[in-house]
Write a protein that holds these residues in place. Sequence first.
Motif, PDB file in Angstrom:
ATOM      1  N   GLN A  68      -0.951   7.578  -2.461  1.00 16.11           N
ATOM      2  CA  GLN A  68      -1.596   8.518  -1.554  1.00 16.11           C
ATOM      3  C   GLN A  68      -3.104   8.543  -1.746  1.00 16.11           C
ATOM      4  O   GLN A  68      -3.867   8.605  -0.775  1.00 16.11           O
ATOM      5  CB  GLN A  68      -1.016   9.929  -1.773  1.00 16.11           C
ATOM      6  CG  GLN A  68      -1.399  10.940  -0.703  1.00 16.11           C
ATOM      7  CD  GLN A  68      -0.824  10.583   0.656  1.00 16.11           C
ATOM      8  OE1 GLN A  68       0.263  10.029   0.752  1.00 16.11           O
ATOM      9  NE2 GLN A  68      -1.562  10.867   1.720  1.00 16.11           N
TER      10      GLN A  68
ATOM     11  N   ARG B  31      -4.647   5.511  -0.076  1.00 17.26           N
ATOM     12  CA  ARG B  31      -4.663   5.660   1.385  1.00 17.26           C
ATOM     13  C   ARG B  31      -5.775   6.622   1.814  1.00 17.26           C
ATOM     14  O   ARG B  31      -6.470   6.392   2.801  1.00 17.26           O
ATOM     15  CB  ARG B  31      -3.305   6.143   1.881  1.00 17.26           C
ATOM     16  CG  ARG B  31      -2.183   5.120   1.669  1.00 17.26           C
ATOM     17  CD  ARG B  31      -0.838   5.627   2.155  1.00 17.26           C
ATOM     18  NE  ARG B  31      -0.866   5.870   3.571  1.00 17.26           N
ATOM     19  CZ  ARG B  31      -0.669   7.058   4.139  1.00 17.26           C
ATOM     20  NH1 ARG B  31      -0.441   8.114   3.392  1.00 17.26           N
ATOM     21  NH2 ARG B  31      -0.697   7.202   5.447  1.00 17.26           N
TER      22      ARG B  31
ATOM     23  N   THR C 164       0.960   1.087   6.127  1.00 15.56           N
ATOM     24  CA  THR C 164       1.441   1.497   4.810  1.00 15.56           C
ATOM     25  C   THR C 164       2.789   0.851   4.508  1.00 15.56           C
ATOM     26  O   THR C 164       3.608   0.654   5.402  1.00 15.56           O
ATOM     27  CB  THR C 164       1.595   3.030   4.763  1.00 15.56           C
ATOM     28  OG1 THR C 164       0.327   3.611   5.066  1.00 15.56           O
ATOM     29  CG2 THR C 164       2.039   3.490   3.396  1.00 15.56           C
TER      30      THR C 164
ATOM     31  N   ASP D 208      -3.061   5.338  11.458  1.00 16.45           N
ATOM     32  CA  ASP D 208      -2.137   5.316  10.328  1.00 16.45           C
ATOM     33  C   ASP D 208      -0.811   4.741  10.833  1.00 16.45           C
ATOM     34  O   ASP D 208      -0.084   5.410  11.567  1.00 16.45           O
ATOM     35  CB  ASP D 208      -1.945   6.735   9.784  1.00 16.45           C
ATOM     36  CG  ASP D 208      -1.002   6.776   8.582  1.00 16.45           C
ATOM     37  OD1 ASP D 208      -0.660   5.711   8.055  1.00 16.45           O
ATOM     38  OD2 ASP D 208      -0.609   7.889   8.181  1.00 16.45           O
TER      39      ASP D 208
ATOM     40  N   CYS E 181      -4.360   1.101   9.206  1.00 16.12           N
ATOM     41  CA  CYS E 181      -3.820   0.812   7.873  1.00 16.12           C
ATOM     42  C   CYS E 181      -2.303   0.873   7.984  1.00 16.12           C
ATOM     43  O   CYS E 181      -1.744   1.921   8.323  1.00 16.12           O
ATOM     44  CB  CYS E 181      -4.332   1.814   6.845  1.00 16.12           C
ATOM     45  SG  CYS E 181      -3.581   1.624   5.202  1.00 16.12           S
TER      46      CYS E 181
ATOM     47  N   GLY F 102       1.206  -4.460   2.947  1.00 16.60           N
ATOM     48  CA  GLY F 102       0.186  -3.569   3.486  1.00 16.60           C
ATOM     49  C   GLY F 102      -0.851  -4.388   4.235  1.00 16.60           C
ATOM     50  O   GLY F 102      -1.250  -5.462   3.789  1.00 16.60           O
TER      51      GLY F 102
ATOM     52  N   GLN G 109       2.941   3.516  10.339  1.00 14.10           N
ATOM     53  CA  GLN G 109       4.116   3.602   9.484  1.00 14.10           C
ATOM     54  C   GLN G 109       5.338   3.337  10.357  1.00 14.10           C
ATOM     55  O   GLN G 109       5.825   4.230  11.040  1.00 14.10           O
ATOM     56  CB  GLN G 109       4.211   4.984   8.812  1.00 14.10           C
ATOM     57  CG  GLN G 109       3.078   5.276   7.860  1.00 14.10           C
ATOM     58  CD  GLN G 109       3.295   6.536   7.056  1.00 14.10           C
ATOM     59  OE1 GLN G 109       4.377   6.766   6.513  1.00 14.10           O
ATOM     60  NE2 GLN G 109       2.273   7.373   6.973  1.00 14.10           N
TER      61      GLN G 109
ATOM     62  N   ILE H 276       0.868  -1.177   0.000  1.00 12.97           N
ATOM     63  CA  ILE H 276       0.000   0.000   0.000  1.00 12.97           C
ATOM     64  C   ILE H 276       0.905   1.226   0.000  1.00 12.97           C
ATOM     65  O   ILE H 276       1.578   1.507   0.985  1.00 12.97           O
ATOM     66  CB  ILE H 276      -0.932   0.044   1.221  1.00 12.97           C
ATOM     67  CG1 ILE H 276      -1.839  -1.192   1.271  1.00 12.97           C
ATOM     68  CG2 ILE H 276      -1.785   1.316   1.202  1.00 12.97           C
ATOM     69  CD1 ILE H 276      -2.697  -1.276   2.517  1.00 12.97           C
TER      70      ILE H 276
END
Length: 291
Positions: free
Chosen positions: A167, A170, A188, A243, A186, A192, A245, A164
């Motif tokens: 942009q 997302r 990223t 989110d 999610c 993903g 990351q 994933i």
Amino acid sequence: MAVTVKECLELQLLEVEMLLSMFPKRGEFSLDADAVPSIQRYLRNADGALPPQLEYRIALDVGEAKVKVELQVLLPHMYPQVAPQLFARSDALHRQQQLQLNTHLASHISSLDSGDLCVCEAVQWVKDNSLPFLENSKASSECASKEVGVKEMLHRMWIYSHHIYRQELRKKIFDCAKKLNLTGFCLTGKPGVICVEGLRENCDEFWRVIRYPNWKHISCKHVENIETEGSIDNLRLFHSFEDLQFQAHGDYGLRNDYHMDLGQFLEFLKQHQSGHIFQILFGVEGKLSDN
């Protein structure tokens, strides 16, 4: 003479203009900012790649109470020569009523002459015919609320994707989760991972929206259903839609082909009572590295 894709796209833009004039208020007609320009660019140079299929949403007020019903529209490149994909939804409709409404809508659209623009007709049909389904939904809700010990179900979906990055994808994921009152996260990067939890009909709608029209390398790996006589909010593992990351490693070149630190992801899952999901997602038992 056979109708060309170019001719179909030109008709689609004409219909969008008509709809914009019918629904000029903010929030009534929702369309991606680049949707029309990308089609216009193709029409100027039809030798290039086809633009994305035209997709938009129309918010309708139904009945004297002005109940909100949204018509979601996805147009194949050859519409109106082929039928559009239409889906009417409303927070005021239970899943069964929503299914019945869309079944009747599809039947009506299929009865129209092939090759004619029909989204405006679909809009009018939804405005004229949604009220009985809304009233049935309200009646069934009132009956259910009188029953003793009515149970609710929390639905949790664990979704895996090869990667994933984009942009716009997302943004679609986060907007859809917020709209449907889903919590989860999610992750990223590569791989993903998406988790959503909430009412089943909302999770199903989320899955339908994000995987359509053609997201390859995505699958729902695991589903959990938990029944409760209280609020499903008490069963949620996540308080918002996060989110994720984590620290990445790999090639940061043009392809952004980098891998997430799965050790950190495992730590995150264990913090949310979901360590067992790691093996379901990746096929191996997760182990935390020693500090």
